[in-house]
Design a protein around this motif. Structure first.
Motif, PDB file in Angstrom:
ATOM      1  N   PRO A  55      69.682  67.125  67.654  1.00  0.00           N
ATOM      2  CA  PRO A  55      68.292  67.486  67.950  1.00  0.00           C
ATOM      3  C   PRO A  55      67.854  68.734  67.189  1.00  0.00           C
ATOM      4  O   PRO A  55      68.662  69.390  66.526  1.00  0.00           O
ATOM      5  CB  PRO A  55      68.326  67.752  69.459  1.00  0.00           C
ATOM      6  N   GLY A  56      66.572  69.037  67.308  1.00  0.00           N
ATOM      7  CA  GLY A  56      66.053  70.249  66.678  1.00  0.00           C
ATOM      8  C   GLY A  56      65.978  70.143  65.169  1.00  0.00           C
ATOM      9  O   GLY A  56      66.379  71.074  64.455  1.00  0.00           O
ATOM     10  N   GLN A  57      65.469  69.010  64.656  1.00  0.00           N
ATOM     11  CA  GLN A  57      65.374  68.817  63.215  1.00  0.00           C
ATOM     12  C   GLN A  57      63.939  69.002  62.725  1.00  0.00           C
ATOM     13  O   GLN A  57      62.990  68.706  63.438  1.00  0.00           O
ATOM     14  CB  GLN A  57      65.867  67.429  62.839  1.00  0.00           C
ATOM     15  N   SER A 114      60.192  63.889  70.557  1.00  0.00           N
ATOM     16  CA  SER A 114      59.397  65.011  71.054  1.00  0.00           C
ATOM     17  C   SER A 114      59.253  66.057  69.953  1.00  0.00           C
ATOM     18  O   SER A 114      60.079  66.128  69.038  1.00  0.00           O
ATOM     19  CB  SER A 114      60.067  65.643  72.278  1.00  0.00           C
ATOM     20  N   GLN A 115      58.200  66.859  70.053  1.00  0.00           N
ATOM     21  CA  GLN A 115      57.947  67.889  69.051  1.00  0.00           C
ATOM     22  C   GLN A 115      57.747  69.225  69.723  1.00  0.00           C
ATOM     23  O   GLN A 115      57.025  69.350  70.713  1.00  0.00           O
ATOM     24  CB  GLN A 115      56.707  67.542  68.216  1.00  0.00           C
ATOM     25  N   ASP A 116      58.431  70.235  69.193  1.00  0.00           N
ATOM     26  CA  ASP A 116      58.274  71.609  69.660  1.00  0.00           C
ATOM     27  C   ASP A 116      58.070  72.469  68.420  1.00  0.00           C
ATOM     28  O   ASP A 116      59.018  72.866  67.751  1.00  0.00           O
ATOM     29  CB  ASP A 116      59.515  72.069  70.427  1.00  0.00           C
ATOM     30  N   GLY A 117      56.803  72.724  68.103  1.00  0.00           N
ATOM     31  CA  GLY A 117      56.501  73.440  66.869  1.00  0.00           C
ATOM     32  C   GLY A 117      56.845  72.574  65.680  1.00  0.00           C
ATOM     33  O   GLY A 117      56.338  71.466  65.538  1.00  0.00           O
ATOM     34  N   ARG A 118      57.760  73.077  64.847  1.00  0.00           N
ATOM     35  CA  ARG A 118      58.185  72.313  63.671  1.00  0.00           C
ATOM     36  C   ARG A 118      59.492  71.567  63.916  1.00  0.00           C
ATOM     37  O   ARG A 118      60.049  70.975  62.986  1.00  0.00           O
ATOM     38  CB  ARG A 118      58.333  73.254  62.471  1.00  0.00           C
ATOM     39  N   GLN A 119      59.984  71.625  65.145  1.00  0.00           N
ATOM     40  CA  GLN A 119      61.253  70.991  65.468  1.00  0.00           C
ATOM     41  C   GLN A 119      61.035  69.676  66.231  1.00  0.00           C
ATOM     42  O   GLN A 119      60.157  69.593  67.093  1.00  0.00           O
ATOM     43  CB  GLN A 119      62.115  71.925  66.312  1.00  0.00           C
ATOM     44  N   PHE A 120      61.855  68.692  65.910  1.00  0.00           N
ATOM     45  CA  PHE A 120      61.759  67.376  66.535  1.00  0.00           C
ATOM     46  C   PHE A 120      63.095  66.992  67.147  1.00  0.00           C
ATOM     47  O   PHE A 120      64.160  67.380  66.649  1.00  0.00           O
ATOM     48  CB  PHE A 120      61.346  66.318  65.504  1.00  0.00           C
ATOM     49  N   ALA A 121      63.036  66.210  68.231  1.00  0.00           N
ATOM     50  CA  ALA A 121      64.247  65.714  68.884  1.00  0.00           C
ATOM     51  C   ALA A 121      63.948  64.357  69.507  1.00  0.00           C
ATOM     52  O   ALA A 121      62.803  64.055  69.840  1.00  0.00           O
ATOM     53  CB  ALA A 121      64.723  66.693  69.969  1.00  0.00           C
ATOM     54  N   VAL A 122      64.980  63.534  69.639  1.00  0.00           N
ATOM     55  CA  VAL A 122      64.771  62.219  70.260  1.00  0.00           C
ATOM     56  C   VAL A 122      64.592  62.383  71.761  1.00  0.00           C
ATOM     57  O   VAL A 122      65.121  63.310  72.378  1.00  0.00           O
ATOM     58  CB  VAL A 122      65.955  61.263  69.976  1.00  0.00           C
ATOM     59  N   ARG A 123      63.854  61.453  72.359  1.00  0.00           N
ATOM     60  CA  ARG A 123      63.609  61.452  73.796  1.00  0.00           C
ATOM     61  C   ARG A 123      64.402  60.323  74.464  1.00  0.00           C
ATOM     62  O   ARG A 123      64.872  59.404  73.791  1.00  0.00           O
ATOM     63  CB  ARG A 123      62.117  61.279  74.070  1.00  0.00           C
TER      64      ARG A 123
END
Length: 256
Positions: free
Chosen positions: A27-29, A59-68
């Motif tokens: 995560p956090g890519q 999901s997106q947190d700023g510029r970081q993406f992770a699977v849900r």
């Protein structure tokens, strides 16, 4: 990706490539890291992520993406109560309890062996194994069983260009490995002696469907200090073969 196939959806293939990249990277890519890993242009990756986020898979947190968690729905059919994985689980657990060792079921997925069911007794390897784990097929017992069942040309295509040693026991000579795969095909089992990790021995057999096609491999992994290769063949191998026959009978024509 095939540009000559009129039914091939390149956009879908690219989206799946981006989604699969999280399995390797975690995560956090960012768009940049995913683009670098997949080889896709950043703009393509950004559009894929936007779509995956809009459909609830990312999901997106700023510029970081992770699977849900929604991605688990993609595995529901494969892991249903009539899947090979579900049918194998009680058989693996019985085998584990009988031998007191961890047992696994794997299928060939590209150049890797993919763990689709597992009954653990204790952690033998430094890396924890679980359903979904991947290991290089050519230097694992389950992988060699499955590779040996393929036609020589197809088998050769699934071997990496360079056989990298994981330990000082790893067989890295392609001619010797080819000879070993031929022996595995003839003897119907594969034994790995500390080629993947020092202290780990494993033995595997094929699982066949009603048409005698090899659909998976079943293995037992042991501590090399506690089990000799002779003991694996004399004690563990007959139990493995019985379990594989039992699974093949109940699996019927399940597609892996």
């Amino acid at each position: 990706m095939s540009s000559s196939d009129p039914n091939f959806m390149q956009s879908l293939a690219r989206g799946l490539t981006v989604l699969e990249a999280f399995a390797d990277l975690g995560p956090g890519q960012s768009v940049a890291s995913l683009a670098s890993h997949t080889g896709l242009p950043r703009g393509v990756v950004a559009r894929c992520l936007h779509t995956l986020a809009a459909t609830g898979y990312v999901s997106q947190d700023g510029r970081q993406f992770a699977v849900r968690p929604r991605v688990l729905r993609l595995a529901e059919t494969y892991l249903s109560d009539r899947s090979l994985s579900a049918l194998a689980q009680p058989i693996l657990e019985q085998l584990r309890d009988k031998l007191g060792e961890s047992c696994s079921l794997g299928v060939l997925d590209g150049t890797d062996i993919l763990y689709v069911a597992r009954a653990s007794r204790s952690r033998i390897m430094a890396i924890g194994l679980h359903v979904g784990s991947r290991l290089p097929a050519w230097c694992t017992s389950m992988g060699r069983v499955l590779l040996s069942a393929l036609p020589p040309r197809e088998r050769e295509a699934l071997l990496p260009g360079e056989l990298t040693a994981h330990t000082n026991h790893t067989i890295t000579d392609r001619v010797r490995l080819s000879d070993i795969l031929n022996i595995v095909a003839r003897e119907d089992f594969a034994l790995i002696d500390q080629e993947l990790e020092i202290g780990l021995r494993s033995i595997a057999v094929p699982v066949r469907d009603r048409q005698s096609r090899v659909i998976a491999a079943l293995n037992v992994g042991v501590n090399a200090l506690e089990h000799s290769t002779e003991k694996l063949q004399a004690v563990v191998l007959p139990c493995l073969r019985d379990a594989a026959t039992q699974l093949g009978a109940v699996a019927g024509d399940v597609i892996t």
